[in-house]
Design an enzyme around this catalytic site. Structure first.
Site, short mmCIF file in Angstrom:
data_model
loop_
_atom_site.label_atom_id
_atom_site.label_comp_id
_atom_site.label_asym_id
_atom_site.label_seq_id
_atom_site.Cartn_x
_atom_site.Cartn_y
_atom_site.Cartn_z
CE LYS A 81 -3.98 -2.15 2.34
NZ LYS A 81 -4.88 -2.05 3.53
CE1 TYR A 83 -9.42 -3.21 1.16
CE2 TYR A 83 -8.52 -1.16 0.30
CZ TYR A 83 -8.36 -2.35 0.99
OH TYR A 83 -7.13 -2.69 1.52
CG ASN A 133 -3.39 -1.95 7.04
OD1 ASN A 133 -3.31 -1.69 5.85
ND2 ASN A 133 -4.39 -2.63 7.57
CG HIS A 193 -5.40 -6.41 0.07
ND1 HIS A 193 -6.58 -6.48 0.77
CD2 HIS A 193 -5.48 -7.36 -0.91
CE1 HIS A 193 -7.36 -7.41 0.21
NE2 HIS A 193 -6.72 -7.94 -0.81
CD GLU A 203 -8.97 -9.37 -2.97
OE1 GLU A 203 -7.81 -9.82 -2.80
OE2 GLU A 203 -9.73 -9.07 -2.03
N1 UDP Z 1 -9.31 -0.14 7.81
C1 UDP Z 1 -9.38 1.10 8.42
N2 UDP Z 1 -9.96 1.19 9.67
C2 UDP Z 1 -10.48 0.12 10.32
C3 UDP Z 1 -10.41 -1.14 9.69
C4 UDP Z 1 -9.82 -1.25 8.43
O1 UDP Z 1 -8.94 2.09 7.87
O2 UDP Z 1 -11.00 0.27 11.44
C5 UDP Z 1 -8.69 -0.26 6.48
C6 UDP Z 1 -7.30 -0.91 6.53
O3 UDP Z 1 -6.48 -0.31 5.53
C7 UDP Z 1 -7.64 -2.36 6.19
C8 UDP Z 1 -8.74 -2.17 5.14
O4 UDP Z 1 -9.51 -1.09 5.65
O5 UDP Z 1 -6.51 -3.06 5.71
C9 UDP Z 1 -9.63 -3.37 4.92
O6 UDP Z 1 -10.14 -3.81 6.17
P1 UDP Z 1 -10.19 -5.36 6.54
O7 UDP Z 1 -11.04 -5.50 7.76
O8 UDP Z 1 -10.58 -6.15 5.33
O9 UDP Z 1 -8.69 -5.68 6.97
P2 UDP Z 1 -7.54 -6.56 6.27
O10 UDP Z 1 -8.22 -7.70 5.54
O11 UDP Z 1 -6.78 -5.64 5.34
O12 UDP Z 1 -6.68 -7.04 7.41
MG MG Z 2 -9.76 -7.67 4.19
#
Ligand code: UDP
Ligand code: MG
Length: 137
Positions: free
Chosen positions: A11, A51, A114, A117, A128
Protein backbone atom coordinates in the site's frame (compact mmCIF):
# COMPACT_ATOMS: atom_id res chain seq x y z
CA UNK A 1 -2.36 -28.27 0.55
CA UNK A 2 -2.19 -27.68 -3.17
CA UNK A 3 -0.61 -24.75 -4.96
CA UNK A 4 -2.74 -21.66 -4.57
CA UNK A 5 -2.69 -18.03 -5.70
CA UNK A 6 -3.48 -14.90 -3.70
CA UNK A 7 -3.51 -11.17 -4.41
CA UNK A 8 -1.13 -8.92 -2.52
CA UNK A 9 -0.98 -5.13 -2.50
CA UNK A 10 1.88 -3.16 -0.98
CA UNK A 11 0.00 0.00 0.00
CA UNK A 12 0.98 3.69 -0.43
CA UNK A 13 2.49 4.18 3.06
CA UNK A 14 4.91 1.31 2.44
CA UNK A 15 5.91 2.24 -1.13
CA UNK A 16 6.48 5.86 0.02
CA UNK A 17 8.91 4.66 2.68
CA UNK A 18 10.76 2.32 0.28
CA UNK A 19 9.71 -0.89 2.01
CA UNK A 20 8.82 -2.73 -1.22
CA UNK A 21 11.97 -4.86 -1.33
CA UNK A 22 11.84 -5.72 2.36
CA UNK A 23 8.17 -6.76 2.13
CA UNK A 24 8.66 -8.86 -1.02
CA UNK A 25 11.50 -10.63 0.80
CA UNK A 26 9.05 -11.79 3.48
CA UNK A 27 6.96 -13.49 0.78
CA UNK A 28 9.91 -15.11 -1.00
CA UNK A 29 11.60 -16.20 2.23
CA UNK A 30 8.37 -17.98 3.20
CA UNK A 31 8.30 -19.89 -0.09
CA UNK A 32 5.80 -17.76 -2.00
CA UNK A 33 6.68 -16.95 -5.63
CA UNK A 34 5.77 -13.64 -7.28
CA UNK A 35 4.13 -14.73 -10.54
CA UNK A 36 2.84 -11.30 -11.67
CA UNK A 37 3.39 -7.75 -10.45
CA UNK A 38 2.73 -4.15 -11.40
CA UNK A 39 3.39 -0.77 -9.78
CA UNK A 40 0.45 1.57 -10.35
CA UNK A 41 -1.44 4.51 -8.87
CA UNK A 42 -5.07 3.45 -8.47
CA UNK A 43 -7.98 5.63 -9.53
CA UNK A 44 -10.77 6.28 -6.97
CA UNK A 45 -12.99 4.05 -9.11
CA UNK A 46 -10.53 1.15 -8.95
CA UNK A 47 -9.95 1.54 -5.21
CA UNK A 48 -13.70 1.79 -4.54
CA UNK A 49 -14.46 -1.32 -6.57
CA UNK A 50 -11.62 -3.24 -4.94
CA UNK A 51 -12.90 -2.39 -1.43
CA UNK A 52 -16.62 -2.57 -2.39
CA UNK A 53 -17.33 -4.91 0.56
CA UNK A 54 -16.45 -2.03 2.93
CA UNK A 55 -18.68 0.59 1.24
CA UNK A 56 -20.95 0.98 4.27
CA UNK A 57 -18.11 1.17 6.81
CA UNK A 58 -17.41 4.61 8.35
CA UNK A 59 -13.81 4.56 7.15
CA UNK A 60 -14.60 3.81 3.47
CA UNK A 61 -14.03 7.36 2.15
CA UNK A 62 -10.71 7.70 3.96
CA UNK A 63 -9.70 4.22 2.84
CA UNK A 64 -10.23 5.12 -0.83
CA UNK A 65 -8.41 8.47 -0.39
CA UNK A 66 -5.49 6.64 1.19
CA UNK A 67 -5.33 3.90 -1.46
CA UNK A 68 -5.04 6.49 -4.27
CA UNK A 69 -2.54 8.69 -2.37
CA UNK A 70 0.55 7.06 -3.89
CA UNK A 71 1.94 4.08 -5.75
CA UNK A 72 0.90 0.53 -4.91
CA UNK A 73 2.65 -2.70 -5.92
CA UNK A 74 -0.01 -5.23 -6.88
CA UNK A 75 1.18 -8.81 -7.17
CA UNK A 76 0.02 -12.40 -7.40
CA UNK A 77 1.73 -14.72 -4.94
CA UNK A 78 1.76 -18.46 -5.54
CA UNK A 79 2.62 -21.34 -3.26
CA UNK A 80 1.31 -23.92 -0.82
CA UNK A 81 -1.60 -22.50 1.20
CA UNK A 82 -0.73 -19.06 -0.24
CA UNK A 83 -3.86 -17.27 1.00
CA UNK A 84 -3.50 -18.21 4.67
CA UNK A 85 0.27 -18.07 4.60
CA UNK A 86 0.19 -14.49 3.27
CA UNK A 87 -2.34 -13.46 5.95
CA UNK A 88 -0.02 -14.93 8.60
CA UNK A 89 3.00 -13.10 7.19
CA UNK A 90 0.97 -9.84 7.13
CA UNK A 91 -0.17 -9.89 10.76
CA UNK A 92 -3.31 -8.34 12.23
CA UNK A 93 -5.10 -5.43 10.53
CA UNK A 94 -4.16 -3.15 13.45
CA UNK A 95 -0.34 -3.06 13.59
CA UNK A 96 -0.54 -2.58 17.36
CA UNK A 97 -2.04 -6.08 17.52
CA UNK A 98 0.20 -7.66 14.87
CA UNK A 99 2.57 -10.38 16.06
CA UNK A 100 6.28 -9.49 16.30
CA UNK A 101 8.10 -10.00 13.02
CA UNK A 102 5.01 -9.75 10.83
CA UNK A 103 4.94 -7.25 7.97
CA UNK A 104 2.42 -4.99 9.67
CA UNK A 105 4.29 -5.15 12.97
CA UNK A 106 7.50 -4.10 11.22
CA UNK A 107 6.31 -1.68 8.53
CA UNK A 108 2.75 -0.40 9.09
CA UNK A 109 1.98 3.10 10.32
CA UNK A 110 -1.59 2.70 11.60
CA UNK A 111 -4.76 0.60 11.30
CA UNK A 112 -5.61 2.56 8.13
CA UNK A 113 -2.14 2.88 6.60
CA UNK A 114 -1.19 -0.72 7.32
CA UNK A 115 1.36 -1.49 4.58
CA UNK A 116 -0.25 -4.48 2.87
CA UNK A 117 -3.42 -6.11 1.60
CA UNK A 118 -3.91 -9.85 1.20
CA UNK A 119 -6.94 -11.79 -0.07
CA UNK A 120 -8.83 -13.38 2.83
CA UNK A 121 -10.47 -16.37 1.06
CA UNK A 122 -10.28 -18.34 -2.20
CA UNK A 123 -13.34 -16.43 -3.47
CA UNK A 124 -11.74 -13.06 -2.67
CA UNK A 125 -8.46 -14.13 -4.27
CA UNK A 126 -10.20 -15.12 -7.51
CA UNK A 127 -12.19 -11.87 -7.64
CA UNK A 128 -9.18 -9.66 -6.87
CA UNK A 129 -6.84 -11.41 -9.31
CA UNK A 130 -9.42 -11.04 -12.08
CA UNK A 131 -9.95 -7.37 -11.19
CA UNK A 132 -6.28 -6.42 -11.48
CA UNK A 133 -4.91 -9.04 -13.90
CA UNK A 134 -7.82 -9.68 -16.32
CA UNK A 135 -5.33 -10.73 -19.01
CA UNK A 136 -4.22 -13.80 -17.00
CA UNK A 137 -5.93 -17.06 -17.70
N1 UDP B 1 -9.31 -0.14 7.81
C1 UDP B 1 -9.38 1.10 8.42
N2 UDP B 1 -9.96 1.19 9.67
C2 UDP B 1 -10.48 0.12 10.32
C3 UDP B 1 -10.41 -1.14 9.69
C4 UDP B 1 -9.82 -1.25 8.43
O1 UDP B 1 -8.94 2.09 7.87
O2 UDP B 1 -11.00 0.27 11.44
C5 UDP B 1 -8.69 -0.26 6.48
C6 UDP B 1 -7.30 -0.91 6.53
O3 UDP B 1 -6.48 -0.31 5.53
C7 UDP B 1 -7.64 -2.36 6.19
C8 UDP B 1 -8.74 -2.17 5.14
O4 UDP B 1 -9.51 -1.09 5.65
O5 UDP B 1 -6.51 -3.06 5.71
C9 UDP B 1 -9.63 -3.37 4.92
O6 UDP B 1 -10.14 -3.81 6.17
P1 UDP B 1 -10.19 -5.36 6.54
O7 UDP B 1 -11.04 -5.50 7.76
O8 UDP B 1 -10.58 -6.15 5.33
O9 UDP B 1 -8.69 -5.68 6.97
P2 UDP B 1 -7.54 -6.56 6.27
O10 UDP B 1 -8.22 -7.70 5.54
O11 UDP B 1 -6.78 -5.64 5.34
O12 UDP B 1 -6.68 -7.04 7.41
MG1 MG C 1 -9.76 -7.67 4.19
Amino acid sequence: MTQERTLSIIKPDATARNFVGKILAHFENAGLSIVAAKMVTLTPEQAGEFYAQHKERPFFGELVDYMVSGRVLISILEGNDAINLNRTLMGATDPKKADPGTIRNLYAESIAANAVHGSDSPEAAAREIKLFFPELK
